[in-house]
Write an enzyme that holds these catalytic residues in place. Structure first.
Site, short mmCIF file in Angstrom:
data_model
loop_
_atom_site.label_atom_id
_atom_site.label_comp_id
_atom_site.label_asym_id
_atom_site.label_seq_id
_atom_site.Cartn_x
_atom_site.Cartn_y
_atom_site.Cartn_z
N LYS A 123 0.84 -1.20 0.00
CA LYS A 123 0.00 0.00 0.00
C LYS A 123 0.87 1.25 0.00
CE LYS A 123 -3.77 -0.07 2.45
NZ LYS A 123 -4.52 -0.21 3.70
N ARG A 159 -3.09 3.22 8.60
CA ARG A 159 -3.49 2.01 7.88
C ARG A 159 -2.33 1.05 7.72
NH1 ARG A 159 -8.12 2.93 4.60
NH2 ARG A 159 -8.81 5.07 4.74
N GLY A 161 -8.20 -7.04 5.26
CA GLY A 161 -8.89 -7.01 6.55
C GLY A 161 -8.19 -7.73 7.68
N MET A 216 -5.24 -6.99 9.11
CA MET A 216 -4.56 -6.13 10.09
C MET A 216 -5.40 -4.89 10.29
SD MET A 216 -0.64 -6.75 9.20
CE MET A 216 -0.90 -6.20 7.56
N ARG A 260 -3.87 -1.51 -5.89
CA ARG A 260 -3.06 -2.74 -5.82
C ARG A 260 -3.54 -3.67 -6.92
NH1 ARG A 260 -5.95 -4.91 -0.26
NH2 ARG A 260 -8.04 -4.90 -1.10
N HIS A 291 -15.57 -8.38 2.42
CA HIS A 291 -14.54 -9.28 2.94
C HIS A 291 -14.77 -10.71 2.46
CE1 HIS A 291 -12.98 -11.98 6.11
NE2 HIS A 291 -11.92 -11.22 5.94
N SER A 301 10.20 -45.83 -16.77
CA SER A 301 9.17 -44.99 -16.17
C SER A 301 9.32 -45.12 -14.66
CB SER A 301 7.79 -45.43 -16.62
OG SER A 301 6.82 -44.59 -16.01
N CYS A 346 5.39 -41.83 -13.46
CA CYS A 346 3.96 -42.14 -13.55
C CYS A 346 3.32 -42.34 -12.19
CB CYS A 346 3.72 -43.35 -14.45
SG CYS A 346 4.45 -44.85 -13.81
N TYR A 391 8.87 -37.03 -19.76
CA TYR A 391 7.46 -36.67 -19.55
C TYR A 391 7.04 -37.00 -18.13
CZ TYR A 391 6.50 -41.68 -20.07
OH TYR A 391 6.49 -43.03 -19.90
C1 PEP Z 1 4.09 -46.34 -8.81
O1 PEP Z 1 4.50 -47.17 -8.02
O2 PEP Z 1 4.46 -45.15 -8.80
C2 PEP Z 1 3.10 -46.70 -9.81
C3 PEP Z 1 2.72 -45.85 -10.73
O3 PEP Z 1 2.53 -47.91 -9.67
P1 PEP Z 1 1.36 -48.22 -8.64
O4 PEP Z 1 0.92 -46.94 -8.03
O5 PEP Z 1 0.28 -48.85 -9.45
O6 PEP Z 1 2.01 -49.16 -7.71
#
Ligand code: PEP
Ligand code: MG
Length: 908
Positions: free
Chosen positions: A33, A103, A112, A114, A347, A465, A792, A860, A880
């Site tokens: 402010k 203020r 609100g 403070m 602001r 508020h 993975s 995953c 990924y």
């Molecule tokens: C994991 O272990 O991360 C996985 C994806 O397999 P799950 O969760 O099915 O054991």
């Protein structure tokens, strides 16, 4: 020389120089402010004179255990003299008094949370002098009672109820509804009663020395930084506790001077939808707190030009100027005193997720910001809140709508009515979903608002508020639903001829402002919003990390692709075996006494599997589909031991009273089958199934299980190829700990793939990879990589096995203690642990890539949809992340943020 603790608004250049010109540090020093009041002064926008006591002074005050350093006070007094000179008035001089507001203002706004004290500088003599000077006795007495009330509650910590009781009694005596209708005599009596409240409650008279009032108010604002409600708010909003707050001392300007005066709050764009155009509320002849408190019915800002045409135009022009100066939507407070406009604050405006996306996209179109900045401004939490459920259209049509209020924070919420925040917290802890229903909310209610799924108030406007807090924390909210009559003492809300008691169900739609009786069905959100699609498209252009989906069924895969998935990173095939038509066949396969019988059952499973895989390939035409071989221990497909035991007891009892031979024979057969099944279950019992016969070990023990799955995969691919579909199966072997396991399974899969290709006379890609889910696999990754086309990381299991903690057991017992006592800062099953699990990923990836530099590797586990984990995945160089379909938009944005952060650190 002592440090500079105080900067006048017209000394913003000096403040900025003191921190090497860095605006972010100016905001840290002066608070948001104060910094913006200085900036507006520099831009020549009308701001009342005043100054800021720095956040550094607040921290100094805290570290000296509540003592204001003398140098701070000396600098405040000097700055007051300058303010006197600028306004031509004198603090405490009855003939020409200067009044000031005190203020709070921290680096990040905490609406609100403070404290604020207005009209500092009034006492009996000054009041008399001011009445003589202004000739407006009502206005001066009203200001005086406000000062005593605010000073009493904020500085002296007297419960505001004591003052409100006096006001209610005065209104009742006078037979009026609003405070503004009290006469001069009424106000004089109120002031006397207020002084008596102060004397009785604080054991000292109301201080008449203006400097004493100022000094105590500054200290009270500093103290409020450490107050519980501010602390709770910072905790929830992720604001550091050591920033401190600035205090702004601003010459008072009065919106309650008469009908040529006004006060209001406005955003430069619609904070709910993001549409361009001013949005806000104002009140003629009122002080700012009246607008925010939501006590009086406000008028929409669009009507300002009707009542005060010149002011309306001037304000619109200033709003535009501030928005382009700050390159963002602004939230402004203003006051009109006798026909002159003053800006009291600007602001960056808080906004809903929908508005955030719309505004970011519009600002790019207007050339104000670039695409990268637009992506940077949207947080994963914004995207998450856009994924809030909505009410299902048919259910809405059938629902009983009982009221309409302002649609201030979108999303559908269904919950049980709680009238007070503590109850809301208690019920939420019991696992109930709560709608907090209040006439209006106050900063003290925030814990209850956070515990509720939705917020409903009967009064208040878009900038109340309740609206601000709900928007900030993504809680659906409807405010100002004036048809609701909430009686907090009898704990009933009446609307029309209906009554609802605490615990009754209600549904609110924060997107439309509708309030419904009972539970209305909710459904998935509409994700086809064009602004969101544009923004996520920009995120896709920025990110380098791929985003795939964890999906087991065709419908999931279709949804995932619509949400932007670039393939399936994990199909858990076991989910396909649990269907009621499949489970008995699966059980037959598991319990088969001979290979012949096992193969027969397997043969029955084949068409089911082939059908399911074909669906996935169709949905993901042209994109990879990673299919993991059966993973869980086989006993998971069998009935539980206890259940079988109960069945056996039941059969035995029925056998004893069997009426005839036929029944007896049938019961005996059933008993025999159930006893055999129990023996099977017992024979598969493991003391530690998570570390037992599961994952690749199943395929090692029963290669036919691997073979059937491989056959189903490649037959499905061949089948859809005939339809012109580009199927890209990738077969994934789970829970490998040694290269030999993968090599063996690979041979089985390749053999079956070759057989299918020969039978169908077709060439198909044969891509075989593995999950890295145990520490040993990570440590021998280079050897494993010799047999893998991809990796993975199954970070769910990798976390379990690295920590040596079963996820299911940890999360239901000791883990919550670890988190509350701070042994663990975050839940490692939700956010990737960089020191242990992350390190293993890093080691595995680096060593595998010495052999195969372009090895494709994903994550995953659940972490694949968590923004903090996604940032780590980006840094490790993964190809990924794969997450559940609904997390995909979040993952796309988080991956773009990870890339932007990497670019920034490379530049630094
Ligand atoms: C994991 O272990 O991360 C996985 C994806 O397999 P799950 O969760 O099915 O054991
Ligand atoms: Mg796993």
């Amino acid at each position: 020389m002592s440090p500079t603790w105080v900067y006048r608004f017209d000394q913003i250049d000096e403040a900025q120089e003191s921190v090497d010109g860095d605006w972010d540090r100016v905001r840290g020093l002066l608070g948001g402010k104060g910094a913006n009041l200085g900036e507006m002064t520099r831009l020549g926008i009308p701001v009342p004179p005043g100054f800021t006591v720095t956040a550094a002074a607040c921290n100094e005050y805290s570290s000296r255990k509540g003592t204001l350093p003398d140098e701070v006070w000396t600098q405040v007094v000097d700055a007051m003299h300058a303010t006197e000179a600028q306004t031509g008035r004198v603090f405490g001089d009855p003939s020409n008094p200067l009044l000031v507001a005190c203020r709070s203002g921290a680096k990040f706004s905490m609406p609100g949370m403070m404290d604020t004290v207005l009209d500092i500088g009034l006492n009996d003599e000054v009041v008399e002098g001011m009445i003589r000077a202004t000739g407006n006795e009502h206005f001066v007495l009203d200001s005086y009672r406000r000062l005593i009330q605010m000073f009493g509650s904020v500085v002296l910590d007297i419960n505001d109820e004591h003052f409100e009781r006096v006001l209610t009694a005065a209104r009742e005596r006078a037979g009026v509804v609003e405070d503004s209708a009290l006469t001069v005599d009424d106000l004089t009596a109120v002031i006397d009663d207020f002084k008596a409240v102060v004397l009785r409650r604080s054991k000292a008279p109301f201080p008449t020395d203006p400097h004493e009032q100022l000094n105590a108010s500054i200290r009270a604002v500093f103290e409020s930084w450490d107050g519980k409600r501010a602390h709770d708010y910072r905790q929830a909003a992720g604001i550091a506790h050591d920033l401190g707050t600035g205090v702004n001392i601003v010459a008072m300007v009065f919106g309650n001077y008469g009908d040529d005066s006004a006060t209001g709050v406005a955003m430069s764009r619609n904070a709910t939808t993001g549409q361009p155009g001013l949005e806000g509320d104002f009140l003629i002849n009122a002080q700012g707190e009246d607008v925010v408190a939501g006590i009086r019915q406000t008028r929409p800002i669009s009507e300002l030009s009707d009542v005060m045409p010149e002011i309306g135009a001037q304000f619109a022009q200033i709003a535009q100027r501030l928005e382009s100066h700050y390159s963002d939507m602004q939230d402004m407070e203003f006051t009109v005193e006798q026909g002159k406009l003053w800006l009291l604050q600007t602001r960056d405006g808080k906004r809903t997720a929908q508005a955030a996306v719309q505004i970011a996209v519009d600002l790019v179109a207007e050339g104000v910001i670039d695409v990268t900045e637009a992506v940077r401004r949207i947080t994963p939490a914004h995207i998450e809140s856009l994924l809030h459920p909505q009410f299902d259209e048919p259910s809405i049509r059938e629902a009983t709508k009982i009221a309409t209020g302002l649609n201030v924070s979108p999303g559908a919420a269904v919950g049980q009515i709680a009238f007070d925040p503590d109850l809301a917290v208690r019920w939420a802890e019991e696992g109930r979903t709560v709608i907090l229903v209040r006439p209006e909310t106050r900063p003290d209610d925030v814990h209850g608002m956070l515990a509720s799924v939705g917020i409903l108030t009967s009064s208040g406007g878009r900038t109340s508020h309740a609206a601000l807090v709900a928007r900030q924390f993504g809680r659906p909210a409807v405010v100002g639903a004036s048809e609701l009559h909430i009686n907090l003492s009898s704990r009933i809300v009446a609307v029309g001829n209906r009554q609802f008691v605490e615990g009754d169900w209600m549904s609110i739609d924060g997107g439309t402002g509708s309030v419904f009786a009972g539970k209305v069905e909710t459904c998935e959100p509409d994700l086809d919003d064009p602004a969101l699609a544009t923004l996520l498209g920009w995120a896709d252009e920025i990110r380098t990390l791929g985003v795939r989906a964890n999906a087991d069924e065709g419908s999931d895969a279709v949804r995932a692709r619509r949400l932007g998935a670039e393939g399936i990173g994990l199909c858990r095939t076991e989910h396909m075996f649990f269907g009621t038509d499949r489970l008995p066949v699966m059980q037959r396969m598991i319990t088969a006494p001979t290979a012949v019988e096992r193969n027969a059952a397997i043969g029955e499973l084949l068409p089911f599997q082939r059908h399911d895989f074909a669906e996935l390939f169709r949905a993901m035409d042209g994109q990879p589909v990673v299919i993991r071989l059966l993973d869980p221990p086989l006993h998971e497909f069998l009935p539980s031991r206890d259940e079988l035991q109960m069945q056996i007891t039941d059969l035995q009892l029925r056998l004893r009273s069997a009426p005839n031979l036929e029944t007896m024979t049938s019961l005996l057969e059933q008993l025999d089958a159930t006893t055999t099944l129990l023996a099977q279950v017992d024979s598969r019992r493991e003391s530690n199934p998570m570390l037992g016969l599961r994952g690749v070990r199943l395929g090692m023990q029963y290669p036919e299980i691997t073979r059937i799955q491989a056959r189903a995969i490649f037959e499905a691919a061949a089948e859809v190829a005939g339809e012109g579909i580009d199927a890209r199966p990738e077969v994934m072997v789970p829970l490998v700990c040694d290269a030999a396991e993968l090599a063996t399974q690979r041979a089985v899969i390749e053999g079956e793939a070759a057989a299918v290709m020969a039978e169908r006379d077709i060439e198909l890609p044969v891509i075989i990879g593995t999950m890295i889910e145990v520490p040993r696999a990570a440590l021998v990754a280079e050897e494993i990589a010799a047999h893998a086309d991809f990796f993975s990381f199954g970070t769910n299991d990798l976390t379990q096995t690295t920590f040596g903690m079963s996820r299911d057991d940890a999360e239901t017992s000791f883990l919550s203690d670890y988190l509350t006592t701070g042994v663990f800062e975050v839940n490692p099953f939700a956010t990737l642990d960089p020191k242990g699990v992350g390190r293993l990923i890093d080691i595995a990836l680096k060593s595998a890539r010495t052999l195969t530099p372009d090895l494709v590797a994903g994550v995953c586990g659940e972490h694949g949809g968590d923004p903090a984990s996604i940032a780590l995945c980006h840094d490790y160089g993964l190809t990924y992340v794969s997450c559940s379909p609904f997390r995909i938009p979040v993952a796309r944005l988080a991956a773009a943020h990870a890339e932007l952060a990497a670019r920034e650190s490379a530049d630094a």
